[in-house]
Design a protein around this motif. Structure first.
Motif, PDB file in Angstrom:
ATOM      1  N   LYS A 143     -37.394 -35.668 -22.244  1.00  0.00           N
ATOM      2  CA  LYS A 143     -36.129 -35.941 -22.940  1.00  0.00           C
ATOM      3  C   LYS A 143     -35.452 -34.675 -23.470  1.00  0.00           C
ATOM      4  N   ILE A 144     -35.941 -33.508 -23.065  1.00  0.00           N
ATOM      5  CA  ILE A 144     -35.367 -32.251 -23.555  1.00  0.00           C
ATOM      6  C   ILE A 144     -33.897 -32.128 -23.159  1.00  0.00           C
ATOM      7  N   SER A 145     -33.548 -32.489 -21.927  1.00  0.00           N
ATOM      8  CA  SER A 145     -32.153 -32.337 -21.493  1.00  0.00           C
ATOM      9  C   SER A 145     -31.218 -33.243 -22.294  1.00  0.00           C
ATOM     10  N   PHE A 146     -31.662 -34.438 -22.656  1.00  0.00           N
ATOM     11  CA  PHE A 146     -30.846 -35.327 -23.480  1.00  0.00           C
ATOM     12  C   PHE A 146     -30.610 -34.695 -24.858  1.00  0.00           C
ATOM     13  N   GLY A 147     -31.692 -34.221 -25.455  1.00  0.00           N
ATOM     14  CA  GLY A 147     -31.585 -33.606 -26.774  1.00  0.00           C
ATOM     15  C   GLY A 147     -30.748 -32.339 -26.759  1.00  0.00           C
ATOM     16  N   ALA A 148     -30.902 -31.542 -25.705  1.00  0.00           N
ATOM     17  CA  ALA A 148     -30.131 -30.304 -25.606  1.00  0.00           C
ATOM     18  C   ALA A 148     -28.640 -30.606 -25.448  1.00  0.00           C
ATOM     19  N   GLY A 149     -28.312 -31.615 -24.657  1.00  0.00           N
ATOM     20  CA  GLY A 149     -26.907 -31.996 -24.498  1.00  0.00           C
ATOM     21  C   GLY A 149     -26.302 -32.500 -25.791  1.00  0.00           C
ATOM     22  N   ALA A 150     -27.047 -33.354 -26.478  1.00  0.00           N
ATOM     23  CA  ALA A 150     -26.557 -33.869 -27.765  1.00  0.00           C
ATOM     24  C   ALA A 150     -26.483 -32.750 -28.798  1.00  0.00           C
ATOM     25  N   GLY A 151     -27.462 -31.867 -28.802  1.00  0.00           N
ATOM     26  CA  GLY A 151     -27.457 -30.745 -29.733  1.00  0.00           C
ATOM     27  C   GLY A 151     -26.301 -29.795 -29.466  1.00  0.00           C
ATOM     28  N   ALA A 152     -25.967 -29.572 -28.190  1.00  0.00           N
ATOM     29  CA  ALA A 152     -24.832 -28.715 -27.848  1.00  0.00           C
ATOM     30  C   ALA A 152     -23.531 -29.326 -28.357  1.00  0.00           C
ATOM     31  N   ALA A 153     -23.406 -30.637 -28.218  1.00  0.00           N
ATOM     32  CA  ALA A 153     -22.199 -31.301 -28.717  1.00  0.00           C
ATOM     33  C   ALA A 153     -22.099 -31.172 -30.229  1.00  0.00           C
ATOM     34  N   MET A 154     -23.203 -31.397 -30.925  1.00  0.00           N
ATOM     35  CA  MET A 154     -23.192 -31.260 -32.388  1.00  0.00           C
ATOM     36  C   MET A 154     -22.973 -29.812 -32.802  1.00  0.00           C
ATOM     37  N   GLY A 155     -23.574 -28.883 -32.074  1.00  0.00           N
ATOM     38  CA  GLY A 155     -23.366 -27.468 -32.378  1.00  0.00           C
ATOM     39  C   GLY A 155     -21.913 -27.065 -32.202  1.00  0.00           C
ATOM     40  N   GLY A 156     -21.268 -27.572 -31.152  1.00  0.00           N
ATOM     41  CA  GLY A 156     -19.853 -27.294 -30.958  1.00  0.00           C
ATOM     42  C   GLY A 156     -19.006 -27.867 -32.068  1.00  0.00           C
ATOM     43  N   PHE A 157     -19.312 -29.101 -32.460  1.00  0.00           N
ATOM     44  CA  PHE A 157     -18.569 -29.735 -33.552  1.00  0.00           C
ATOM     45  C   PHE A 157     -18.734 -28.939 -34.841  1.00  0.00           C
ATOM     46  N   LEU A 158     -19.971 -28.594 -35.178  1.00  0.00           N
ATOM     47  CA  LEU A 158     -20.220 -27.838 -36.402  1.00  0.00           C
ATOM     48  C   LEU A 158     -19.620 -26.432 -36.320  1.00  0.00           C
ATOM     49  N   GLY A 159     -19.608 -25.851 -35.126  1.00  0.00           N
ATOM     50  CA  GLY A 159     -19.001 -24.536 -34.950  1.00  0.00           C
ATOM     51  C   GLY A 159     -17.509 -24.552 -35.215  1.00  0.00           C
ATOM     52  N   VAL A 160     -16.835 -25.573 -34.722  1.00  0.00           N
ATOM     53  CA  VAL A 160     -15.392 -25.694 -34.964  1.00  0.00           C
ATOM     54  C   VAL A 160     -15.124 -25.891 -36.449  1.00  0.00           C
ATOM     55  N   LEU A 165     -19.077 -20.595 -29.062  1.00  0.00           N
ATOM     56  CA  LEU A 165     -20.065 -20.597 -27.982  1.00  0.00           C
ATOM     57  C   LEU A 165     -21.478 -20.381 -28.517  1.00  0.00           C
ATOM     58  N   ILE A 166     -21.615 -19.512 -29.494  1.00  0.00           N
ATOM     59  CA  ILE A 166     -22.938 -19.279 -30.081  1.00  0.00           C
ATOM     60  C   ILE A 166     -23.430 -20.527 -30.805  1.00  0.00           C
ATOM     61  N   SER A 167     -22.516 -21.241 -31.468  1.00  0.00           N
ATOM     62  CA  SER A 167     -22.933 -22.471 -32.145  1.00  0.00           C
ATOM     63  C   SER A 167     -23.385 -23.525 -31.133  1.00  0.00           C
ATOM     64  N   ILE A 168     -22.787 -23.542 -29.956  1.00  0.00           N
ATOM     65  CA  ILE A 168     -23.218 -24.471 -28.909  1.00  0.00           C
ATOM     66  C   ILE A 168     -24.630 -24.115 -28.432  1.00  0.00           C
ATOM     67  N   VAL A 169     -24.888 -22.830 -28.232  1.00  0.00           N
ATOM     68  CA  VAL A 169     -26.220 -22.404 -27.787  1.00  0.00           C
ATOM     69  C   VAL A 169     -27.273 -22.766 -28.836  1.00  0.00           C
ATOM     70  N   LEU A 170     -26.986 -22.470 -30.095  1.00  0.00           N
ATOM     71  CA  LEU A 170     -27.945 -22.798 -31.155  1.00  0.00           C
ATOM     72  C   LEU A 170     -28.168 -24.305 -31.254  1.00  0.00           C
ATOM     73  N   GLY A 171     -27.103 -25.090 -31.118  1.00  0.00           N
ATOM     74  CA  GLY A 171     -27.234 -26.543 -31.152  1.00  0.00           C
ATOM     75  C   GLY A 171     -28.058 -27.067 -29.986  1.00  0.00           C
ATOM     76  N   ALA A 172     -27.838 -26.503 -28.802  1.00  0.00           N
ATOM     77  CA  ALA A 172     -28.604 -26.938 -27.631  1.00  0.00           C
ATOM     78  C   ALA A 172     -30.084 -26.613 -27.790  1.00  0.00           C
ATOM     79  N   LEU A 173     -30.387 -25.433 -28.306  1.00  0.00           N
ATOM     80  CA  LEU A 173     -31.788 -25.061 -28.516  1.00  0.00           C
ATOM     81  C   LEU A 173     -32.442 -25.960 -29.565  1.00  0.00           C
ATOM     82  N   ALA A 174     -31.746 -26.186 -30.663  1.00  0.00           N
ATOM     83  CA  ALA A 174     -32.305 -27.033 -31.724  1.00  0.00           C
ATOM     84  C   ALA A 174     -32.454 -28.481 -31.246  1.00  0.00           C
TER      85      ALA A 174
END
Length: 119
Positions: free
Chosen positions: A79-96, A57-66
């Motif tokens: 375009k912040i919401s697009f980037g935050a959504g994509a960043g959350a997905a990448m953060g989740g992937f990297l977190g796993v 969950l923390i990796s998702i938050v960090l990914g969304a912020l980045a």
């Protein structure tokens, strides 16, 4: 059935984080589906928190912020919401992936210690 305070906090954190991600995804799908996406995200986040997925969950938050910050820098505030959504997905992937690597490393250290004590 009693729930420990730590597990309750993890469940609430999961509901908030994944509900927010659901809202970002719902914005992309259309205004009529935001509530459905938030509900699904909150349910998934609660289950993730129940199983102790705090690092995830923390990796998702960090990914969304980045991702949101990068989208704001590159494409502007709309375009912040697009980037935050994509960043959350990448953060989740990297977190796993990082969680699996940390678990593998800990297992390797544990088995190496057992082998040394047997010799």
């Amino acid at each position: 059935m009693s729930v420990s305070p730590r597990k309750l906090i993890d469940m609430l954190l999961g509901a908030v984080v994944m509900g927010t991600v659901g809202a970002l995804i719902g914005m992309l799908m259309g205004d009529e589906l935001i509530a459905v996406a938030i509900g699904i995200g909150m349910a998934m986040g609660t289950v993730i928190g129940m199983f102790g997925g705090r690092r995830f969950l923390i990796s998702i938050v960090l990914g969304a912020l980045a991702g949101g910050a990068l989208a704001w820098f590159v494409a502007g505030a709309d375009k912040i919401s697009f980037g935050a959504g994509a960043g959350a997905a990448m953060g989740g992937f990297l977190g796993v992936q990082s969680s699996m690597l940390l678990d593998l490393w800990a297992e390797h250290k544990r088995t190496a210690g057992v082998k040394e004590s047997q010799e």
